[in-house]
Design a protein around this motif. Structure first.
Motif, PDB file in Angstrom:
ATOM      1  N   TYR A  37       0.878  -1.205  -0.054  1.00  0.00           N
ATOM      2  CA  TYR A  37      -0.102   0.070  -0.013  1.00  0.00           C
ATOM      3  C   TYR A  37       0.919   1.090   0.113  1.00  0.00           C
ATOM      4  CZ  TYR A  37      -4.294  -3.046   1.430  1.00  0.00           C
ATOM      5  OH  TYR A  37      -4.885  -3.824   1.255  1.00  0.00           O
ATOM      6  N   ARG A  38       0.446   2.333  -0.299  1.00  0.00           N
ATOM      7  CA  ARG A  38       1.099   3.459  -0.275  1.00  0.00           C
ATOM      8  C   ARG A  38       0.196   4.748   0.319  1.00  0.00           C
ATOM      9  NH1 ARG A  38       2.047   4.627  -6.771  1.00  0.00           N
ATOM     10  NH2 ARG A  38       0.053   5.355  -7.181  1.00  0.00           N
ATOM     11  N   GLN A  39       1.065   5.832   0.636  1.00  0.00           N
ATOM     12  CA  GLN A  39       0.093   7.044   1.145  1.00  0.00           C
ATOM     13  C   GLN A  39       0.861   8.104   0.951  1.00  0.00           C
ATOM     14  OE1 GLN A  39      -0.852   7.002   5.321  1.00  0.00           O
ATOM     15  NE2 GLN A  39      -2.462   8.402   4.825  1.00  0.00           N
ATOM     16  N   ALA A  40       0.597   9.080   0.225  1.00  0.00           N
ATOM     17  CA  ALA A  40       1.089  10.293  -0.176  1.00  0.00           C
ATOM     18  C   ALA A  40       0.546  11.279   0.695  1.00  0.00           C
ATOM     19  CB  ALA A  40       1.078  10.592  -1.637  1.00  0.00           C
ATOM     20  N   PRO A  41       1.341  12.511   1.098  1.00  0.00           N
ATOM     21  CA  PRO A  41       0.906  13.517   2.020  1.00  0.00           C
ATOM     22  C   PRO A  41      -0.533  13.831   1.603  1.00  0.00           C
ATOM     23  CG  PRO A  41       3.306  13.752   1.291  1.00  0.00           C
ATOM     24  CD  PRO A  41       2.609  12.761   0.596  1.00  0.00           C
ATOM     25  N   GLY A  42      -1.226  14.224   2.420  1.00  0.00           N
ATOM     26  CA  GLY A  42      -2.643  14.537   2.158  1.00  0.00           C
ATOM     27  C   GLY A  42      -3.698  13.710   1.568  1.00  0.00           C
ATOM     28  N   ASN A  43      -3.106  12.296   1.378  1.00  0.00           N
ATOM     29  CA  ASN A  43      -4.067  11.381   0.745  1.00  0.00           C
ATOM     30  C   ASN A  43      -4.277  10.301   1.713  1.00  0.00           C
ATOM     31  OD1 ASN A  43      -3.833  12.981  -1.629  1.00  0.00           O
ATOM     32  ND2 ASN A  43      -2.732  11.564  -2.703  1.00  0.00           N
ATOM     33  N   GLU A  44      -5.114   9.397   1.236  1.00  0.00           N
ATOM     34  CA  GLU A  44      -5.484   8.341   2.176  1.00  0.00           C
ATOM     35  C   GLU A  44      -4.663   7.159   1.638  1.00  0.00           C
ATOM     36  OE1 GLU A  44     -10.309   9.102   3.123  1.00  0.00           O
ATOM     37  OE2 GLU A  44      -9.592   7.223   1.962  1.00  0.00           O
ATOM     38  N   ARG A  45      -4.251   6.245   2.286  1.00  0.00           N
ATOM     39  CA  ARG A  45      -3.525   4.976   2.297  1.00  0.00           C
ATOM     40  C   ARG A  45      -4.388   4.292   1.026  1.00  0.00           C
ATOM     41  NH1 ARG A  45      -0.959   1.396   6.715  1.00  0.00           N
ATOM     42  NH2 ARG A  45      -0.456   3.438   7.395  1.00  0.00           N
ATOM     43  N   GLU A  46      -3.571   3.731  -0.040  1.00  0.00           N
ATOM     44  CA  GLU A  46      -4.166   3.053  -1.077  1.00  0.00           C
ATOM     45  C   GLU A  46      -3.394   1.940  -1.567  1.00  0.00           C
ATOM     46  OE1 GLU A  46      -4.231   5.410  -4.720  1.00  0.00           O
ATOM     47  OE2 GLU A  46      -1.808   5.504  -4.833  1.00  0.00           O
ATOM     48  N   LEU A  47      -4.400   0.945  -1.977  1.00  0.00           N
ATOM     49  CA  LEU A  47      -3.713  -0.326  -2.383  1.00  0.00           C
ATOM     50  C   LEU A  47      -2.957  -0.299  -3.623  1.00  0.00           C
ATOM     51  CD1 LEU A  47      -3.524  -3.622  -2.209  1.00  0.00           C
ATOM     52  CD2 LEU A  47      -5.663  -3.389  -3.852  1.00  0.00           C
ATOM     53  N   VAL A  48      -1.627  -0.682  -3.691  1.00  0.00           N
ATOM     54  CA  VAL A  48      -0.990  -0.756  -4.830  1.00  0.00           C
ATOM     55  C   VAL A  48      -0.981  -1.919  -5.555  1.00  0.00           C
ATOM     56  CG1 VAL A  48       1.343  -0.594  -5.677  1.00  0.00           C
ATOM     57  CG2 VAL A  48       0.828   1.031  -3.813  1.00  0.00           C
TER      58      VAL A  48
END
Length: 115
Positions: A37-48
């Motif tokens: 998974y990944r999480q960018a600043p200001g974003n929710e964690r998302e499945l990669v």
């Protein structure tokens, strides 16, 4: 206690490649579903990407054709090969293992794509 340790992150130029690894200290690792998974600043964690205990994979549309998930059950390790990286791939990448109601996360490894 389950422990996941990610490695392989870093700074890479657009178009470059990285391979992330996640070492898992679990018994019967082969029974677990695993994922990145990944999480960018200001974003929710998302499945990669994720891979089941039977080897079936699911990859997010945003990385399809560029990222490949794999696992080595003999080494209790999960990999994410990332090619043709884009600035929008910049994020903190987490590995995850799950089995039934159990769900475990690593601390994350930073991937930054910039020229």
């Amino acid at each position: 206690q389950v422990r996941l340790v990610e490695s392989g992150g870093g700074l890479v130029q657009p178009g470059g490649s990285l391979r992330l690894s996640c070492s898992a200290s679990v018994i019967f690792f082969n029974l677990y579903g695993v994922g990145w998974y990944r999480q960018a600043p200001g974003n929710e964690r998302e499945l990669v990407a994720q891979i089941t205990n039977s080897g079936s994979t699911n990859v997010a549309d945003s990385v399809k054709g560029r990222f490949t998930i794999s696992r080595d059950n003999a080494k209790n390790t999960i990999y994410l090969q990332m090619n043709s990286l884009k600035p929008e791939d910049t994020a903190l990448y987490y590995c995850n293992v799950h089995f039934g109601s159990t769900d475990h996360w690593g601390q994350g490894t930073q991937v930054t794509v910039a020229s």
